[in-house]
Design a protein around this motif. Structure first.
Motif, PDB file in Angstrom:
ATOM      1  N   ILE A 101       0.835  -1.198   0.000  1.00  0.00           N
ATOM      2  CA  ILE A 101       0.000   0.000   0.000  1.00  0.00           C
ATOM      3  C   ILE A 101       0.877   1.258   0.000  1.00  0.00           C
ATOM      4  O   ILE A 101       0.454   2.324  -0.445  1.00  0.00           O
ATOM      5  CB  ILE A 101      -0.985  -0.030   1.206  1.00  0.00           C
ATOM      6  CG1 ILE A 101      -2.218   0.799   0.931  1.00  0.00           C
ATOM      7  CG2 ILE A 101      -0.346   0.421   2.498  1.00  0.00           C
ATOM      8  CD1 ILE A 101      -3.191   0.116   0.026  1.00  0.00           C
ATOM      9  N   PHE A 236      -2.655   3.019   7.151  1.00  0.00           N
ATOM     10  CA  PHE A 236      -2.531   3.513   5.784  1.00  0.00           C
ATOM     11  C   PHE A 236      -3.425   2.634   4.932  1.00  0.00           C
ATOM     12  O   PHE A 236      -3.255   1.429   4.910  1.00  0.00           O
ATOM     13  CB  PHE A 236      -1.079   3.378   5.346  1.00  0.00           C
ATOM     14  CG  PHE A 236      -0.665   4.365   4.301  1.00  0.00           C
ATOM     15  CD1 PHE A 236      -1.221   5.629   4.269  1.00  0.00           C
ATOM     16  CD2 PHE A 236       0.291   4.040   3.360  1.00  0.00           C
ATOM     17  CE1 PHE A 236      -0.839   6.547   3.316  1.00  0.00           C
ATOM     18  CE2 PHE A 236       0.688   4.962   2.406  1.00  0.00           C
ATOM     19  CZ  PHE A 236       0.119   6.211   2.382  1.00  0.00           C
ATOM     20  N   GLU A 237      -4.391   3.223   4.272  1.00  0.00           N
ATOM     21  CA  GLU A 237      -5.326   2.380   3.534  1.00  0.00           C
ATOM     22  C   GLU A 237      -5.681   2.965   2.179  1.00  0.00           C
ATOM     23  O   GLU A 237      -5.370   4.117   1.886  1.00  0.00           O
ATOM     24  CB  GLU A 237      -6.594   2.154   4.367  1.00  0.00           C
ATOM     25  CG  GLU A 237      -7.222   3.448   4.824  1.00  0.00           C
ATOM     26  CD  GLU A 237      -8.371   3.253   5.783  1.00  0.00           C
ATOM     27  OE1 GLU A 237      -8.225   2.474   6.740  1.00  0.00           O
ATOM     28  OE2 GLU A 237      -9.408   3.882   5.579  1.00  0.00           O
ATOM     29  N   GLY A 238      -6.334   2.179   1.386  1.00  0.00           N
ATOM     30  CA  GLY A 238      -6.710   2.598   0.048  1.00  0.00           C
ATOM     31  C   GLY A 238      -6.865   1.375  -0.821  1.00  0.00           C
ATOM     32  O   GLY A 238      -6.565   0.265  -0.400  1.00  0.00           O
ATOM     33  N   ARG A 240      -5.572  -0.670  -3.897  1.00  0.00           N
ATOM     34  CA  ARG A 240      -4.301  -0.696  -4.626  1.00  0.00           C
ATOM     35  C   ARG A 240      -4.460  -0.403  -6.116  1.00  0.00           C
ATOM     36  O   ARG A 240      -3.511  -0.068  -6.790  1.00  0.00           O
ATOM     37  CB  ARG A 240      -3.589  -2.025  -4.410  1.00  0.00           C
ATOM     38  CG  ARG A 240      -2.333  -1.803  -3.603  1.00  0.00           C
ATOM     39  CD  ARG A 240      -1.593  -3.075  -3.415  1.00  0.00           C
ATOM     40  NE  ARG A 240      -2.438  -4.074  -2.774  1.00  0.00           N
ATOM     41  CZ  ARG A 240      -2.142  -5.379  -2.778  1.00  0.00           C
ATOM     42  NH1 ARG A 240      -1.066  -5.793  -3.383  1.00  0.00           N
ATOM     43  NH2 ARG A 240      -2.928  -6.233  -2.174  1.00  0.00           N
ATOM     44  N   ARG A 245      -4.528   7.286  -1.321  1.00  0.00           N
ATOM     45  CA  ARG A 245      -4.254   6.579  -0.067  1.00  0.00           C
ATOM     46  C   ARG A 245      -4.702   7.464   1.087  1.00  0.00           C
ATOM     47  O   ARG A 245      -4.492   8.679   1.056  1.00  0.00           O
ATOM     48  CB  ARG A 245      -2.757   6.333   0.096  1.00  0.00           C
ATOM     49  CG  ARG A 245      -2.115   5.561  -1.018  1.00  0.00           C
ATOM     50  CD  ARG A 245      -2.398   4.076  -0.895  1.00  0.00           C
ATOM     51  NE  ARG A 245      -1.727   3.336  -1.937  1.00  0.00           N
ATOM     52  CZ  ARG A 245      -2.266   3.054  -3.122  1.00  0.00           C
ATOM     53  NH1 ARG A 245      -3.470   3.481  -3.415  1.00  0.00           N
ATOM     54  NH2 ARG A 245      -1.594   2.344  -4.002  1.00  0.00           N
TER      55      ARG A 245
END
Ligand code: TYD
Ligand code: MG
Length: 452
Positions: A101, A236-238, A240, A245
């Motif tokens: 990520i 930390f996300e999102g 791909r 992010r």
């Protein structure tokens, strides 16, 4: 000969048991108990020559001198914001996130930008791999030292020679301490390595950032106690497949957890997105049916996002409902409300919902925009340009007020919107706005305004 001490740990929740059992009594998982060797020698401090054995004395609250918390500016506005204004000396920050990520990229980028002396310890990649990444990210730095090492005692030895102002550990799951014999990544190793790092951070007032792996279900791998031990937990996300992010704070001893940082992953590292609303709304000049803009608030930040719906005739007996970035149960509930209260026959229709940019929201204020997008796609009539929505929808089709409506209205106005739909019962203290605030109380009113 000293007897080897062992204990049994649940690899899922970290509970310790004196003997093996099939099911963890704490988290009820099966087959997660593993024997680990726990061999405690008499431990020395992180710095062998400095065994500070200062006993603390109790003080009255009024006697405690409060020095102004000096914070280390990370030169990254989004990161600073999420931390609550920078890194606190002596604090431990844990950064979790899915593989790939961008955790290592984010921390290396911060390490390269800072004018202080930084030790970046990697147990996952070689120095050459990190150099390759550093070349992509660009900023040249003379202060950033890269160390590939996994043994905590060796890391502390390097720390005492380099004396860095910030230590980054990538990742905590790769560390192992000599005092414990089990494998790296096991519960007791993670606990021991973290404890040693905390001791170092508190004694030397150096901030430490740890990278933590996460498990399949999205929690940080290792014992839950890891999250209790550190001062700050960031995630930390999102998606791909998309470039955006989001950095969230799940726990913060020195600031609010409502803050949010947004980044865009480029070929040359992560770019701070200071005005996220602009990038999340597609700049389409044509009028398309099925899209609506929601004025949401994520954390403390107002964020305008685009919602797309597609309603089509169901091919199979059971209509399909699919939602990306939005709670599927909530979508079903909204559809039921539309069916019951507004007389729309959606039972024979497939409904697909998508939040653009690959982000996910859980702000109830998106409800009205979701409904508007569905209605627009169903009727194949576009919603007038410059319209956005900020309201929750209740089970009886009533439009409910949302919090911080003023902030949403101001953001919509700033981005050039001309109309915003809000609930009639929302108290709005704003005096003069250049945007028309349309107050509605029932879903039928909205239909009338939009397609009437
Ligand atoms: P990485 O930081 O290695 O992720 P993590 O440490 O969380 O596992 O990020 C890897 C991904 O980021 C990889 O798929 C490539 C991408 N990337 C870019 O798109 N641009 C860049 O400048 C860099 C360094 C990586
Ligand atoms: Mg990594």
């Amino acid at each position: 000969m000293a007897k080897t001490k062992t204990a049994f740990f649940c690899q899922n929740c970290g509970t310790q048991f004196p003997k093996w059992i099939g099911q963890c009594t704490s988290c009820k998982e099966w087959n997660t108990i593993v024997e680990e060797v726990v061999q405690k020698e008499d431990k020395k401090s992180w710095k062998t020559d400095k065994v500070a054995k200062q006993a603390n004395k109790p003080l009255r609250v009024s006697e405690i001198t409060q020095e102004q918390e000096l914070r280390l500016d990370t030169k990254d506005q989004e990161f600073n914001r999420v931390l609550g204004g920078g890194l606190v000396p002596g604090s431990l920050t844990l950064l979790g996130g899915e593989p790939g990520i961008g955790k290592s990229t984010l921390l290396l980028q911060i390490a390269l930008k800072l004018p202080y002396k930084i030790l970046y310890v990697s147990g996952e990649e070689s120095q050459r791999q990190i150099k390759m990444r550093a070349d992509r990210i660009q900023p040249k730095s003379e202060n950033c030292y890269i160390l590939t090492e996994t043994k905590t005692q060796n890391i502390f030895q390097q720390i005492s020679t380099i004396e860095p102002d910030l230590v980054v550990i990538d990742s905590i799951q790769t560390l192992h301490s000599d005092y414990i014999e089990s494998a790296a990544g096991s519960i007791s190793q993670i606990r021991e390595s973290t404890a040693e790092l905390i001791k170092f951070a508190k004694e030397s007032h150096t901030p430490v950032i740890l990278v933590g792996h996460i498990t399949k279900d999205g929690t940080i791998a290792g014992p839950k106690i890891l999250e209790h031990m550190v001062d700050t937990v960031l995630q930390f996300e999102g998606d791909r497949n998309y470039v955006y992010r989001i950095l969230r704070s799940l726990k913060n001893r020195f600031g609010s957890t409502a803050e949010l940082g947004i980044y865009e992953m480029l070929g040359s590292g992560l770019r701070e997105v200071n005005n996220p609303s602009e990038v999340l709304i597609s700049k389409n000049d044509e009028d398309l049916s099925g899209t609506a803009i929601a004025a949401t608030v994520e954390g403390m930040r107002p964020l305008l996002i685009e919602i797309q719906a597609l309603v089509s005739t169901a091919v199979y007996g059971t209509p399909q409902r699919s939602a990306t970035g939005f709670n599927a149960k909530r979508l079903n509930m909204l559809l039921a409300v539309l069916e019951k209260r507004a007389g729309f026959k959606l039972a024979a229709k497939d409904v697909f919902l998508n939040i653009t940019g690959g982000i996910s929201v859980d702000d109830p204020a998106t409800d009205l925009a979701v409904m508007a997008a569905i209605l627009s796609s169903n009727a194949d009539l576009p919603i007038e340009k410059g319209t956005c929505f900020a309201a929750e929808v209740g089970l009886s089709g009533e439009i409910r007020p949302v919090q911080r409506v003023g902030q949403r209205i101001l953001e919509a106005e700033k981005l050039g919107f001309s109309t915003i739909f809000v609930s009639k019962s929302n108290k709005i203290s704003l005096k003069q706005t250049g945007i028309q605030v349309q107050k509605v109380s029932k879903i039928e009113d909205v239909v009338g305004h939009l397609f009437g």
